[in-house]
Design a protein around this motif. Structure first.
Motif, PDB file in Angstrom:
ATOM      1  N   TRP A  17     -14.408 -66.285  14.805  1.00  0.00           N
ATOM      2  CA  TRP A  17     -13.550 -66.050  15.967  1.00  0.00           C
ATOM      3  C   TRP A  17     -12.396 -67.050  15.998  1.00  0.00           C
ATOM      4  O   TRP A  17     -11.269 -66.719  16.367  1.00  0.00           O
ATOM      5  N   LEU A  18     -12.669 -68.301  15.582  1.00  0.00           N
ATOM      6  CA  LEU A  18     -11.630 -69.324  15.541  1.00  0.00           C
ATOM      7  C   LEU A  18     -10.658 -69.132  14.379  1.00  0.00           C
ATOM      8  O   LEU A  18      -9.597 -69.759  14.350  1.00  0.00           O
ATOM      9  N   GLY A  19     -11.022 -68.301  13.421  1.00  0.00           N
ATOM     10  CA  GLY A  19     -10.182 -68.099  12.245  1.00  0.00           C
ATOM     11  C   GLY A  19     -10.501 -69.053  11.110  1.00  0.00           C
ATOM     12  O   GLY A  19      -9.739 -69.152  10.139  1.00  0.00           O
ATOM     13  N   GLY A  20     -11.610 -69.770  11.211  1.00  0.00           N
ATOM     14  CA  GLY A  20     -12.009 -70.707  10.167  1.00  0.00           C
ATOM     15  C   GLY A  20     -12.977 -70.074   9.182  1.00  0.00           C
ATOM     16  O   GLY A  20     -13.217 -68.857   9.192  1.00  0.00           O
ATOM     17  N   THR A  45     -18.756 -72.597   7.221  1.00  0.00           N
ATOM     18  CA  THR A  45     -18.668 -73.947   7.784  1.00  0.00           C
ATOM     19  C   THR A  45     -19.335 -73.990   9.158  1.00  0.00           C
ATOM     20  O   THR A  45     -20.086 -74.919   9.482  1.00  0.00           O
ATOM     21  N   GLY A  46     -19.044 -72.978   9.976  1.00  0.00           N
ATOM     22  CA  GLY A  46     -19.689 -72.896  11.284  1.00  0.00           C
ATOM     23  C   GLY A  46     -21.190 -72.757  11.178  1.00  0.00           C
ATOM     24  O   GLY A  46     -21.947 -73.354  11.971  1.00  0.00           O
ATOM     25  N   LEU A  76     -15.584 -60.092  19.584  1.00  0.00           N
ATOM     26  CA  LEU A  76     -14.415 -60.533  20.341  1.00  0.00           C
ATOM     27  C   LEU A  76     -13.218 -60.864  19.455  1.00  0.00           C
ATOM     28  O   LEU A  76     -12.096 -61.004  19.952  1.00  0.00           O
ATOM     29  N   THR A  77     -13.466 -61.007  18.166  1.00  0.00           N
ATOM     30  CA  THR A  77     -12.375 -61.357  17.261  1.00  0.00           C
ATOM     31  C   THR A  77     -11.400 -60.201  17.141  1.00  0.00           C
ATOM     32  O   THR A  77     -11.799 -59.073  16.817  1.00  0.00           O
ATOM     33  N   LEU A  88     -21.622 -69.108  12.613  1.00  0.00           N
ATOM     34  CA  LEU A  88     -20.878 -68.224  11.721  1.00  0.00           C
ATOM     35  C   LEU A  88     -19.900 -67.353  12.514  1.00  0.00           C
ATOM     36  O   LEU A  88     -18.715 -67.244  12.183  1.00  0.00           O
ATOM     37  N   GLY A  89     -20.404 -66.744  13.592  1.00  0.00           N
ATOM     38  CA  GLY A  89     -19.549 -65.890  14.419  1.00  0.00           C
ATOM     39  C   GLY A  89     -18.476 -66.676  15.147  1.00  0.00           C
ATOM     40  O   GLY A  89     -17.325 -66.225  15.262  1.00  0.00           O
TER      41      GLY A  89
END
Length: 279
Positions: free
Chosen positions: A59-62, A66-67, A111-112, A54-55
């Motif tokens: 961070w990837l912007g998705g 889904t994560g 970190l986002t 989830l995190g």
């Protein structure tokens, strides 16, 4: 009551109610297998590992969910590959999944760049923020899980109650256990929306525990567990409105109260039967 019905004029309230109903179906069905097969600790490890995905996707912007799906399913496959008994004996590994998943998820969210979301939403849930798109996704997950369980129902029940006997009869015990863990992983993603990662184990266990007190035949236990989940989720949702409480904790507390009441009722009726039998 009229105020609660008036709330259904708002889309967020309708979405919350539909999510609660869908979550109840999963909590009652998948949760019953989790309780009977004693996979609660393993399910907890999967749910907390999902927070890493989830995190990472946040961070990837998705889409964070889904994560969570990806990591939860991978964790379930890993534990299934180890085998249920091996996974239980290596409880340190599950502890690493539990703590490491949470820590990793929090680090990636930290970190986002830009606005940092409120972790309380992920940890303790906020069913009132469920969107219509979320409801469609949750409905698809629920239908998929129920269809798979229906297809493999007899084998899953045999493995849940006595895997040694099931193996003697030729059942693919390891594959069925892995399948069950994957279903748990998918259910976890749905329950994150309703009660959050920290409290979802309660929603997995409380309705089945109530059902197991009231019935012995497994198919009846499943039905009662779903009904108990419905009462728990909708009752907690209503209680959160009346008492101005967070929805996730209110649902869990309402379920605990129901569990205590049912346990007390069964104890009293059992004592009454023993007294009448002695007389």
């Amino acid at each position: 009551m009229s105020e609660l019905l008036a709330l259904l004029n708002y889309e967020f309230a309708r979405n919350a109610l539909m999510a609660a109903v869908l979550a109840s179906v999963l909590a009652g069905t998948v949760g019953t297998f989790v309780v009977v097969k004693r996979l609660v600790f393993i399910a907890g490890g999967i749910s907390h590992a999902a927070f890493a995905g989830l995190g990472f996707f946040y961070w990837l912007g998705g889409n964070p969910l889904t994560g969570a799906v990806v990591v939860a399913v991978l964790a379930a496959l890993l534990l299934g590959w180890l085998g249920e008994h091996r996974a239980r004996s290596q409880d340190a590994l599950i502890g690493v999944l539990w703590a490491g998943g949470m820590a990793t998820g929090i680090v990636f969210i930290h970190l986002t760049p830009g606005y940092t979301p409120d972790l309380m939403t992920y940890l303790f849930g906020d069913i009132l923020t469920v969107s219509r798109a979320d409801v469609y996704l949750l409905a698809a997950l629920t239908v998929g899980v129920i269809v798979v369980m229906a297809l493999f129902y007899r084998t899953l029940v045999a493995v849940a109650f006595d895997e040694t006997f099931a193996a003697v009869q030729g059942a693919p015990v390891k594959w069925m256990t892995t399948l069950l863990l994957v279903l748990v992983a998918l259910s976890v993603i749905m329950l994150i929306q309703v009660v959050g990662i920290v409290l979802l184990i309660a929603l997995f266990t409380i309705p089945p525990m109530i059902a197991l007190m009231l019935a012995q035949r497994f198919i009846v236990v499943l039905g009662i567990a779903v009904a108990a989940g419905l009462i728990t989720s909708t009752g907690g949702l209503a209680g959160s409105y009346w008492l101005d409480l967070p929805s996730g904790p209110a649902i869990v507390l309402f379920g605990i109260i129901a569990l205590v009441l049912v346990r007390g009722w069964t104890a009293v009726t059992a004592a009454g039967r023993r007294a009448s039998g002695a007389g």
